[in-house]
Design a protein around this motif. Structure first.
Motif: not given
Length: 49
Positions: A28-37
């Motif tokens: 699963l790829l998630i953009h760094r800007s979507e990671i809040l923690t």
């Protein structure tokens, strides 16, 4: 809403690559800007959605 456990495998450019537990074969790829923690490689996280 579905929730699953993932291991943060690595960061590549602007994306975090997570592996679905327990097999750790699906990515699963998630953009760094979507990671809040703050997280680091090897962390196990719960992802909703």
């Amino acid at each position: 809403m579905e929730s699953n456990l993932y291991t943060l495998d690595r960061f590549e450019l602007d994306y975090a690559i997570f592996l679905k537990r327990p097999e750790e074969t699906d990515q699963l790829l998630i953009h760094r800007s979507e990671i809040l923690t703050p997280i680091k490689e090897g962390d196990i996280v719960q992802i909703h959605g």
